[in-house]
Design an enzyme around this catalytic site. Structure first.
Site, mmCIF file in Angstrom:
data_model
loop_
_atom_site.group_PDB
_atom_site.id
_atom_site.type_symbol
_atom_site.label_atom_id
_atom_site.label_comp_id
_atom_site.label_asym_id
_atom_site.label_seq_id
_atom_site.Cartn_x
_atom_site.Cartn_y
_atom_site.Cartn_z
ATOM 1 C CD GLU A 19 7.238 -7.132 -0.282
ATOM 2 O OE1 GLU A 19 7.695 -7.009 0.881
ATOM 3 O OE2 GLU A 19 7.843 -6.727 -1.282
ATOM 4 C CE1 TYR B 34 -2.232 -6.765 10.996
ATOM 5 C CE2 TYR B 34 -4.291 -7.845 10.399
ATOM 6 C CZ TYR B 34 -3.304 -6.894 10.151
ATOM 7 O OH TYR B 34 -3.424 -6.068 9.057
ATOM 8 C CG PHE C 139 -1.863 -1.074 1.423
ATOM 9 C CD1 PHE C 139 -2.067 -2.033 0.441
ATOM 10 C CD2 PHE C 139 -2.593 -1.182 2.609
ATOM 11 C CE1 PHE C 139 -2.964 -3.080 0.627
ATOM 12 C CE2 PHE C 139 -3.501 -2.222 2.808
ATOM 13 C CZ PHE C 139 -3.670 -3.178 1.827
ATOM 14 N N GLY D 157 -10.013 -5.079 3.572
ATOM 15 C CA GLY D 157 -9.993 -6.534 3.705
ATOM 16 C C GLY D 157 -8.797 -7.077 2.930
ATOM 17 C CG ASP E 76 12.083 -0.576 13.341
ATOM 18 O OD1 ASP E 76 10.872 -0.463 13.625
ATOM 19 O OD2 ASP E 76 12.724 -1.627 13.525
ATOM 20 C CB VAL E 77 7.237 2.947 12.717
ATOM 21 C CG1 VAL E 77 7.241 3.658 11.379
ATOM 22 C CG2 VAL E 77 6.679 1.531 12.617
#
Ligand code: NDP
Ligand code: 8X3
Length: 254
Positions: free
Chosen positions: A188, A152, A15, A183, A59-60
């Site tokens: 990846e 998740y 995305f 959805g 890296d967040v």
């Protein structure tokens, strides 16, 4: 959409990369971030003719790194108009009593804390300028439970409710907050979820026409293109091949 400064997390794939391509027009300034530098360099090369691109390996999960990245932006990239909190992942699909606890930590640190950090360090500027738009990428998994969705889905429920609560805190400003709940989309994502097992990942999409990364980028484009007085709160979308299942009922065998 032109002349905007857009900060995208997780721009190295899926995305985020599609959003980068979507917004690489009209003199926009794009700040593209992710952990992997090579795909960011490729995107920069691909898009530089159409937009001003600044890439940051980030890296967040690293609070200080996020603060440093945002506060250390070159002058022309400082006034962020749009923050796309997209970096995120699912790890595993095991039931809660069997999961690797490290996977839960990684999802919480990335999907929840990463979104918190990027938002917190970007918002003061938006509020001071009295303009800006935060787009948070949640998931249908944050609204609808499924086996193995445990943490998740929990992290994505956080993203959805955090988005709504931000709107409350920003009442009286012109800063907008929108949450997208996609959805199944082919990126990846499943390769990451199944830790590199490409066969298992492909099985998720087999025989379906899933959403694409471009579908999500187009949704972001539509949301940010609404007139300034319109705030899209929450938007859920799915492939037409995906719907809900019935409640699962355990029946004893007689
Ligand atoms: P991809 O795996 O294709 O992309 C995920 C992106 O997140 C990559 O650019 C990756 O970059 C980045 N990322 C992961 N961890 C970190 C980290 N710690 N710090 C910075 N960047 C990170 O997946 P999608 O594009 O599909 O996923 C994007 C978002 O959409 C995620 O939040 C996901 O949960 C959500 N989503 C996905 C759906 C789907 O079916 N695909 C459906 C609904 C929501 P790098 O590895 O280089 O750091
Ligand atoms: C990704 C969609 O259904 O795999 O957020 O959780 S799903």
């Amino acid at each position: 959409m032109s002349g905007k400064t857009i900060f995208i997390t997780g721009a190295s794939a899926g995305f985020g990369a599609a959003c980068a391509r979507m917004f690489a027009t009209g003199g926009n300034r794009l700040i593209l971030t992710a952990r992997r530098i090579d795909p960011l360099l490729k995107l920069q090369e691909e898009l530089s003719a159409d937009a001003d691109i600044h890439i940051i390996p980030l890296d967040v999960r690293d609070r200080e790194a996020v603060q440093g990245a945002i506060e250390g932006l070159p002058e022309r990239f400082r006034a962020i108009d749009i923050l796309i909190n997209n970096a995120g992942l699912a790890l595993g699909l095991e039931p809660a009593h069997l999961v690797d606890l490290d996977d839960w930590d990684t999802m919480v640190d990335t999907n929840i804390k990463g979104t918190m950090y990027c938002t917190r360090f970007t918002l003061p500027g938006m509020v001071a300028r009295n303009r800006g738009h935060i787009i948070n990428i949640s998931s249908t998994a944050g609204a609808w439970p499924y086996p193995g969705g445990n943490v998740y889905g929990g992290t994505k429920a956080f993203v959805t409710q955090f988005s709504r609560n931000l709107r409350c805190d920003l009442a009286g400003t012109r800063v907008r907050v929108s949450c997208i709940q996609p959805g199944m989309a082919e990126t990846e994502f499943s390769k990451v979820r199944f830790k590199g097992n490409t066969e298992q990942a492909a099985g998720v999409y087999q025989g379906t026409e899933p959403l694409t990364a471009e579908d999500i980028a187009e949704t972001v484009r539509w949301i940010v293109s609404q007139p300034p007085h319109v705030n899209v709160n929450t938007l859920e979308l799915m492939s037409v091949d995906q719907t809900w299942g019935p409640f699962a009922i355990h029946r004893e065998q007689k």
